[in-house]
Each structure stands twice: as structure tokens, then as C-alpha cells.
Design a protein around this motif. Sequence first.
Motif, PDB file in Angstrom:
ATOM      1  N   LYS A 145      23.916  55.784  12.659  1.00 11.37           N
ATOM      2  CA  LYS A 145      24.044  54.310  13.070  1.00 11.37           C
ATOM      3  C   LYS A 145      23.103  53.380  12.626  1.00 11.37           C
ATOM      4  O   LYS A 145      23.059  52.208  13.115  1.00 11.37           O
ATOM      5  N   ARG A 165      33.155  49.947  13.221  1.00 11.34           N
ATOM      6  CA  ARG A 165      31.653  49.731  13.541  1.00 11.34           C
ATOM      7  C   ARG A 165      31.307  48.311  13.476  1.00 11.34           C
ATOM      8  O   ARG A 165      32.068  47.428  12.779  1.00 11.34           O
ATOM      9  N   LEU A 207      29.379  51.985  16.987  1.00  8.17           N
ATOM     10  CA  LEU A 207      30.814  52.168  17.169  1.00  8.17           C
ATOM     11  C   LEU A 207      31.465  51.156  18.097  1.00  8.17           C
ATOM     12  O   LEU A 207      30.698  51.003  19.199  1.00  8.17           O
TER      13      LEU A 207
END
Length: 265
Positions: A145, A165, A207
Motif C-alpha cells: 500500500k 485504489r 483499497l
Amino acid sequence: MNRRLLLALAALALLVLTSGCLGFGTGDVSKERVNAEPPDGGYTWDANTTVRIEIQANTQYTAVYELNQTEIELYRRDGLGGRNPLSVEAVQYRYPNGTQLDGSEIRERGGEIRQTRDVTIIALPSDAPENGGGKLAFTGSGSAKRFSLPTYVDGSYEILLPPDRSIDVPIIGQARPPGYDYSRVNGQILLRWSEMSADTVSVQFYLERDLYIFGGVFVLFGLIGLGGLLYYRRQIEELKDQREEMGLDVDTDDEFDEGPPPGMR
């Protein structure tokens, strides 16, 4: 005395090994790595920016650099201000006329792809234009991430995030340096810097479905807190009722109030 000497020699050998002085991990990057296939089968060569980076959903990323030099040093910075060689694979070079080479072909034409203790060096083929114009591409790995990489060349940059994302929510999503343009291309977020002004470019993303998870967690903790507050208030009310039943909480009538002492009126 001999034992002390052996211990000293062993300590010295350990120091040499851990400091990398013997050159372990250096030399040519393996043929298997430099000739590997990039994610999704290819690179985006036709971007209108100096650097095009595409972050994949599997933590890999692809990078395409338009070069104005014949050699580039790739690295990551460590927490102590030093540099570590960047691990690369699927190295390709594209001449200005569109001819494309893989890693082995780059070497066959006089180029290099090797690693030192500090950097990974990629030298273009000997027949590459000296003033640049060609493009170099490679694949690397990052975290799930967060993406961060030094800005090896000057110019314009664009970074394409994986599908689903986002960086829209502060704290859990952000991009640096500031001053980028934000857009969506086929549902994916594209960040663009017309001129890179920092030594490092980084993006922290999440996400989009994670927002529902975070929201559910916050609601749950809120309900738990509210339930605790209501329980606490109920306990206080019950304790008050018990004191009143026992006659421990009786108000004094005004008729017994004689006022302040003489001389204080």
C-alpha cells in the motif's frame, strides 16, 4: 594468547562479511532476471512524460525512463542516509526509432546491468544516442500500500495506481511531493507532476473497500462507547434511588434556613 588471536580474527572476518567488503551480492544481474517478462506482458512506452510508473496489484511496479544520458544508477535510501542497490528485472531498452532490446541484447551491444554494494548500474548499448532520446524500462517490487522511489532523472512524472485504489482520504492516502494533477483513467487514479521538484516521489494508497471496514470499526467502537456511557448513567441513577430510599439524600426546607449569622446581613 592463541585463543585471543583466533577470536580477534573471527571477529574481523565477521565484520568484513557483514560490511559487504568481500563483494557478496555484487556483479552482473542474472540473465534470468534481466530477461524476465514484465507484468501484463509489456511496458507503456508511449507515455507523454519523462517517467511513467505503473503500480501493480501484486506489489510490483513497472518504470519507463526517457534518458538523456547513457548510464543510470538505481538505488533505495536506507534509514541511515546510505544507499542500497535497487533490485530490478525485466530490463528493456527502446531506441528512438522503436527498436527494442531485452537485457541480454543490451549486454550484447556493449551495455551493462550490474550491481555494486550501493547501486544497480544500467549502461545503455554502445550504439545508443549519446544525447539520449531512448527509453529504459524495468520492473521492481515494493510494498502492498505504499510506493516510494528516488527521482533518478529530472522532468515530468506520472504514476498510475492499481485498480480500486485511492488516495482521497487524508492520513491513509497521500502523495508527495504536492503539486500533482489528479485524474482517473479507465477507473484508475493517475497522478502527474509536470516537473518533479523533490528527491523522492512517494504514494500511500488504500483499497477503496477498506473505507467500509474502517467505517464499520469506527461505528462499532462508537456503539461500544455509547453503551458504556448509558450503563454508567444507569448505575448512577440506581445508586441515587437507593440513597433516597435510605433517607441519605434529603433536601433541607427553606423554613429552616435562618440566613447568615448576625452582622453578616
